[in-house]
Design a protein around this motif. Structure first.
Motif, PDB file in Angstrom:
ATOM      1  N   LEU A 133      17.297   8.726 -12.031  1.00 25.08           N
ATOM      2  CA  LEU A 133      16.012   8.950 -11.363  1.00 25.08           C
ATOM      3  C   LEU A 133      14.888   8.147 -12.008  1.00 25.08           C
ATOM      4  CD1 LEU A 133      16.193  12.838 -10.848  1.00 25.08           C
ATOM      5  CD2 LEU A 133      16.661  11.045  -9.167  1.00 25.08           C
ATOM      6  N   LEU A 134      15.129   7.664 -13.226  1.00 27.67           N
ATOM      7  CA  LEU A 134      14.119   6.880 -13.946  1.00 27.67           C
ATOM      8  C   LEU A 134      14.158   5.399 -13.562  1.00 27.67           C
ATOM      9  CD1 LEU A 134      14.656   8.617 -17.385  1.00 27.67           C
ATOM     10  CD2 LEU A 134      12.650   8.847 -15.919  1.00 27.67           C
ATOM     11  N   GLY A 135      15.129   5.018 -12.724  1.00 30.25           N
ATOM     12  CA  GLY A 135      15.177   3.664 -12.173  1.00 30.25           C
ATOM     13  C   GLY A 135      15.548   2.589 -13.182  1.00 30.25           C
ATOM     14  N   ASN A 136      15.050   1.380 -12.922  1.00 32.07           N
ATOM     15  CA  ASN A 136      15.442   0.219 -13.737  1.00 32.07           C
ATOM     16  C   ASN A 136      14.692   0.123 -15.064  1.00 32.07           C
ATOM     17  OD1 ASN A 136      12.930  -0.508 -12.848  1.00 32.07           O
ATOM     18  ND2 ASN A 136      13.643  -2.136 -11.480  1.00 32.07           N
ATOM     19  N   LYS A 137      13.887   1.132 -15.370  1.00 31.30           N
ATOM     20  CA  LYS A 137      13.211   1.142 -16.673  1.00 31.30           C
ATOM     21  C   LYS A 137      14.193   1.498 -17.799  1.00 31.30           C
ATOM     22  CE  LYS A 137       8.911   2.878 -14.607  1.00 31.30           C
ATOM     23  NZ  LYS A 137       8.002   4.048 -14.535  1.00 31.30           N
ATOM     24  N   VAL A 138      15.315   2.111 -17.409  1.00 31.30           N
ATOM     25  CA  VAL A 138      16.280   2.574 -18.407  1.00 31.30           C
ATOM     26  C   VAL A 138      17.091   1.395 -18.952  1.00 31.30           C
ATOM     27  CG1 VAL A 138      18.233   4.103 -18.857  1.00 31.30           C
ATOM     28  CG2 VAL A 138      16.488   4.767 -17.184  1.00 31.30           C
ATOM     29  N   PRO A 139      17.061   1.151 -20.264  1.00 30.51           N
ATOM     30  CA  PRO A 139      17.857   0.060 -20.851  1.00 30.51           C
ATOM     31  C   PRO A 139      19.351   0.304 -20.640  1.00 30.51           C
ATOM     32  CG  PRO A 139      16.261   0.932 -22.436  1.00 30.51           C
ATOM     33  CD  PRO A 139      16.285   1.874 -21.276  1.00 30.51           C
ATOM     34  N   THR A 140      20.096  -0.780 -20.430  1.00 28.84           N
ATOM     35  CA  THR A 140      21.546  -0.655 -20.245  1.00 28.84           C
ATOM     36  C   THR A 140      22.191   0.059 -21.419  1.00 28.84           C
ATOM     37  OG1 THR A 140      21.621  -2.661 -18.900  1.00 28.84           O
ATOM     38  CG2 THR A 140      23.681  -1.941 -19.887  1.00 28.84           C
ATOM     39  N   SER A 141      21.711  -0.225 -22.625  1.00 29.75           N
ATOM     40  CA  SER A 141      22.278   0.402 -23.826  1.00 29.75           C
ATOM     41  C   SER A 141      22.165   1.922 -23.782  1.00 29.75           C
ATOM     42  CB  SER A 141      21.577  -0.118 -25.090  1.00 29.75           C
ATOM     43  OG  SER A 141      21.883  -1.463 -25.303  1.00 29.75           O
ATOM     44  N   LEU A 142      21.077   2.420 -23.186  1.00 28.08           N
ATOM     45  CA  LEU A 142      20.873   3.863 -23.104  1.00 28.08           C
ATOM     46  C   LEU A 142      21.848   4.479 -22.099  1.00 28.08           C
ATOM     47  CD1 LEU A 142      19.019   5.952 -24.410  1.00 28.08           C
ATOM     48  CD2 LEU A 142      17.511   5.776 -22.417  1.00 28.08           C
ATOM     49  N   LYS A 143      22.087   3.771 -20.988  1.00 25.19           N
ATOM     50  CA  LYS A 143      23.065   4.236 -19.994  1.00 25.19           C
ATOM     51  C   LYS A 143      24.463   4.291 -20.619  1.00 25.19           C
ATOM     52  CE  LYS A 143      20.633   2.023 -16.111  1.00 25.19           C
ATOM     53  NZ  LYS A 143      20.752   0.985 -15.050  1.00 25.19           N
ATOM     54  N   VAL A 144      24.808   3.232 -21.340  1.00 25.99           N
ATOM     55  CA  VAL A 144      26.128   3.149 -21.967  1.00 25.99           C
ATOM     56  C   VAL A 144      26.277   4.227 -23.039  1.00 25.99           C
ATOM     57  CG1 VAL A 144      27.642   1.714 -23.386  1.00 25.99           C
ATOM     58  CG2 VAL A 144      26.422   0.700 -21.458  1.00 25.99           C
ATOM     59  N   THR A 184       8.034   9.513 -19.991  1.00 25.51           N
ATOM     60  CA  THR A 184       6.853   9.192 -20.794  1.00 25.51           C
ATOM     61  C   THR A 184       7.141   8.055 -21.768  1.00 25.51           C
ATOM     62  OG1 THR A 184       6.118  11.503 -20.678  1.00 25.51           O
ATOM     63  CG2 THR A 184       5.152  10.124 -22.406  1.00 25.51           C
ATOM     64  N   ILE A 185       8.301   8.138 -22.433  1.00 30.60           N
ATOM     65  CA  ILE A 185       8.681   7.124 -23.427  1.00 30.60           C
ATOM     66  C   ILE A 185       8.878   5.764 -22.775  1.00 30.60           C
ATOM     67  CG2 ILE A 185      10.522   6.406 -25.013  1.00 30.60           C
ATOM     68  CD1 ILE A 185      10.966   9.457 -25.521  1.00 30.60           C
ATOM     69  N   LEU A 186       9.611   5.732 -21.655  1.00 34.26           N
ATOM     70  CA  LEU A 186       9.925   4.463 -20.999  1.00 34.26           C
ATOM     71  C   LEU A 186       8.687   3.842 -20.357  1.00 34.26           C
ATOM     72  CD1 LEU A 186      13.363   5.390 -19.395  1.00 34.26           C
ATOM     73  CD2 LEU A 186      12.951   3.970 -21.398  1.00 34.26           C
ATOM     74  N   ASN A 187       7.805   4.666 -19.796  1.00 34.76           N
ATOM     75  CA  ASN A 187       6.557   4.145 -19.224  1.00 34.76           C
ATOM     76  C   ASN A 187       5.687   3.523 -20.309  1.00 34.76           C
ATOM     77  OD1 ASN A 187       7.099   4.841 -16.586  1.00 34.76           O
ATOM     78  ND2 ASN A 187       6.031   6.819 -16.683  1.00 34.76           N
ATOM     79  N   LYS A 188       5.636   4.155 -21.471  1.00 33.85           N
ATOM     80  CA  LYS A 188       4.864   3.639 -22.588  1.00 33.85           C
ATOM     81  C   LYS A 188       5.459   2.340 -23.099  1.00 33.85           C
ATOM     82  CE  LYS A 188       2.903   5.009 -27.047  1.00 33.85           C
ATOM     83  NZ  LYS A 188       2.806   6.078 -28.075  1.00 33.85           N
ATOM     84  N   THR A 189       6.793   2.271 -23.145  1.00 32.14           N
ATOM     85  CA  THR A 189       7.485   1.049 -23.596  1.00 32.14           C
ATOM     86  C   THR A 189       7.193  -0.107 -22.661  1.00 32.14           C
ATOM     87  OG1 THR A 189       9.272   2.371 -24.574  1.00 32.14           O
ATOM     88  CG2 THR A 189       9.726   0.042 -24.151  1.00 32.14           C
ATOM     89  N   VAL A 190       7.273   0.164 -21.346  1.00 33.51           N
ATOM     90  CA  VAL A 190       6.990  -0.886 -20.346  1.00 33.51           C
ATOM     91  C   VAL A 190       5.553  -1.363 -20.460  1.00 33.51           C
ATOM     92  CG1 VAL A 190       6.763  -1.349 -17.876  1.00 33.51           C
ATOM     93  CG2 VAL A 190       8.755  -0.111 -18.719  1.00 33.51           C
ATOM     94  N   ALA A 191       4.612  -0.423 -20.652  1.00 36.45           N
ATOM     95  CA  ALA A 191       3.198  -0.779 -20.791  1.00 36.45           C
ATOM     96  C   ALA A 191       2.956  -1.648 -22.013  1.00 36.45           C
ATOM     97  CB  ALA A 191       2.365   0.513 -20.875  1.00 36.45           C
ATOM     98  N   GLU A 192       3.625  -1.313 -23.115  1.00 38.39           N
ATOM     99  CA  GLU A 192       3.478  -2.116 -24.333  1.00 38.39           C
ATOM    100  C   GLU A 192       4.046  -3.505 -24.159  1.00 38.39           C
ATOM    101  OE1 GLU A 192       5.444   0.267 -27.234  1.00 38.39           O
ATOM    102  OE2 GLU A 192       3.734   1.614 -27.555  1.00 38.39           O
ATOM    103  N   GLU A 193       5.148  -3.617 -23.425  1.00 41.19           N
ATOM    104  CA  GLU A 193       5.763  -4.946 -23.173  1.00 41.19           C
ATOM    105  C   GLU A 193       4.854  -5.809 -22.314  1.00 41.19           C
ATOM    106  OE1 GLU A 193       9.518  -4.051 -21.473  1.00 41.19           O
ATOM    107  OE2 GLU A 193      10.485  -3.639 -23.402  1.00 41.19           O
ATOM    108  N   VAL A 194       4.175  -5.179 -21.343  1.00 44.09           N
ATOM    109  CA  VAL A 194       3.242  -5.915 -20.482  1.00 44.09           C
ATOM    110  C   VAL A 194       2.053  -6.436 -21.279  1.00 44.09           C
ATOM    111  CG1 VAL A 194       1.600  -5.675 -18.565  1.00 44.09           C
ATOM    112  CG2 VAL A 194       3.888  -4.671 -18.373  1.00 44.09           C
ATOM    113  N   GLU A 195       1.554  -5.593 -22.200  1.00 38.22           N
ATOM    114  CA  GLU A 195       0.416  -5.992 -23.040  1.00 38.22           C
ATOM    115  C   GLU A 195       0.800  -7.158 -23.944  1.00 38.22           C
ATOM    116  OE1 GLU A 195      -0.953  -2.620 -25.197  1.00 38.22           O
ATOM    117  OE2 GLU A 195      -1.672  -1.569 -23.420  1.00 38.22           O
TER     118      GLU A 195
END
Length: 385
Positions: free
Chosen positions: A136-147, A373-384
């Protein structure tokens, strides 16, 4: 990270299957508490050759589910995440923590009581539900976390299988067990002789299931044994193991597990249902699934990395591991399955099921919102950056 097509298929089928399981659970609860309640409950207790329909589902259809779990575990061991000891060590330690700590917390409240046999209930993780929530968190989830979550859940299921075989075996018949293991030996010989035709494996697998059913060892174990007897070869698309695993994905995700959910969540919720949450065993289940899984998975993972037994993948951080640790607390299928083996009393079973549903829901929601919350924050930091 390279990710195999079969893993993608597995993840896709499990995540959609998890959403279907949620729908089936809601439908079953509504029907069990509607004007159709008596007819609905009677349907699942329909007698077929001396056993209820529910019994045939739990002992028969679920053997096919365990066959798929065994095939996935075999693939992970040979060419997947568990084939590289360094990569496998982290989810192995995480799974061990996720089984040991919940069981100890449960036993701390129930040791020496008639309900201590329920210690295996909070040890389990439901792959379909856990991956369904993660998806449900979509493509924000790293492959490593899925594995990581998939490997953890598969190892967890292996642990549950061993717990069932060792601790939930009653009235052992050595004669029937001997025949079942003899058939397993024949299957292994066929494997060594490079017999690739699937039909004789499945036919002998049915006979092995029958004798295992009558041995006292839970019949679903035969599914796992059959999986490891089926030829793996090099694991390509033409291998016997691959073909069977690929074929089983959709029937298991879209038929067998939904039927299991419908049959085993037909729970009548009375006006005093909240008293079910005050017993030692139900509190033990809640603490085990919600806190025990989080503490066990997180603590054992952290200890394994800090002692340099393994390392954390580059695209993961501890916050993500903490979030996934809560998703590990979604017990559902396996927790309910073990409940049916652990308890004989209908009241204990019903109360345990209610607490499993509530605890799985709480653990799933905490894990989802924490990871979001964690993944949204990570994506925001990567954009910055």
């Amino acid at each position: 990270m390279r990710i195999t097509k079969l893993f993608k298929d597995f993840f896709e089928s499990e995540k959609v299957g998890g959403l279907i399981l949620i729908a089936c659970t809601i439908i079953s609860l509504l029907l069990a508490n509607s004007s159709l309640s008596q007819e609905y409950l009677h349907f699942w207790h329909t007698n077929i050759n001396g056993h209820s329909l529910e019994h045939w589902i739990n002992d028969g259809l679920m053997a096919i589910f365990f066959l798929l779990i065994g095939l996935e575990l075999e693939r992970e061991v040979y060419i997947g995440e568990l084939s590289d000891l360094k990569k496998a060590t982290l989810p192995i330690f995480a799974a061990l923590g996720g089984m040991i700590v919940p069981a100890l917390l449960y036993l701390s409240l129930n040791f020496g009581t008639e309900t201590q046999s329920g210690a295996g209930i909070p040890m389990a993780t439901d792959i379909a539900f856990a991956l369904g929530i993660l998806s449900l968190l979509g493509n924000k989830v790293p492959t490593s976390l899925k594995v990581f979550l998939t490997a953890l859940a598969v190892i967890d299921d292996l642990g549950a299988i061993l717990v069932i075989a060792i601790f939930y075996t009653n009235n052992l018949s050595l004669f029937n067990l001997g025949i079942a293991l003899g058939i397993f030996a024949v299957l292994l010989i066929m494997n060594r002789l490079k017999v690739r035709n699937l039909i004789p494996y499945l036919v002998l697998g049915v006979f092995m299931w029958y004798f295992m059913l009558n041995s006292g060892v839970h019949a679903t174990i035969s599914g796992v044994l059959l999986a490891f007897a089926i030829p793996f070869g090099n694991g390509d698309k033409k291998s016997t193991s691959y073909l069977l695993q690929h074929w089983l994905h959709k029937p298991v995700a879209f038929l067998i597990l939904p039927i299991f959910a419908l049959a085993n969540t037909a729970i009548i919720i009375n006006s005093d249902w909240h008293y079910a949450l005050t017993h030692r065993y139900t509190i033990g289940i809640a603490i085990g699934l919600i806190l025990g899984k989080f503490i066990g998975i997180s603590l054992f993972s952290y200890a394994a990395v800090k002692t340099k037994i393994c390392q954390l993948p580059d695209d993961l951080n501890w916050k993500s591991i903490f979030g996934v640790s809560f998703l590990g607390g979604i017990g559902f299928t396996m927790s309910i399955f073990i409940t049916l083996l652990a308890f004989n009393d209908d009241e204990h079973i019903s109360n345990a099921k209610i607490m499993i549903l509530i605890s799985s829901l709480v653990a799933g929601l905490i894990g989802y919102f924490l990871l979001k919350t964690i993944l949204n924050k990570t994506v925001a930091e990567e954009v910055e950056d």
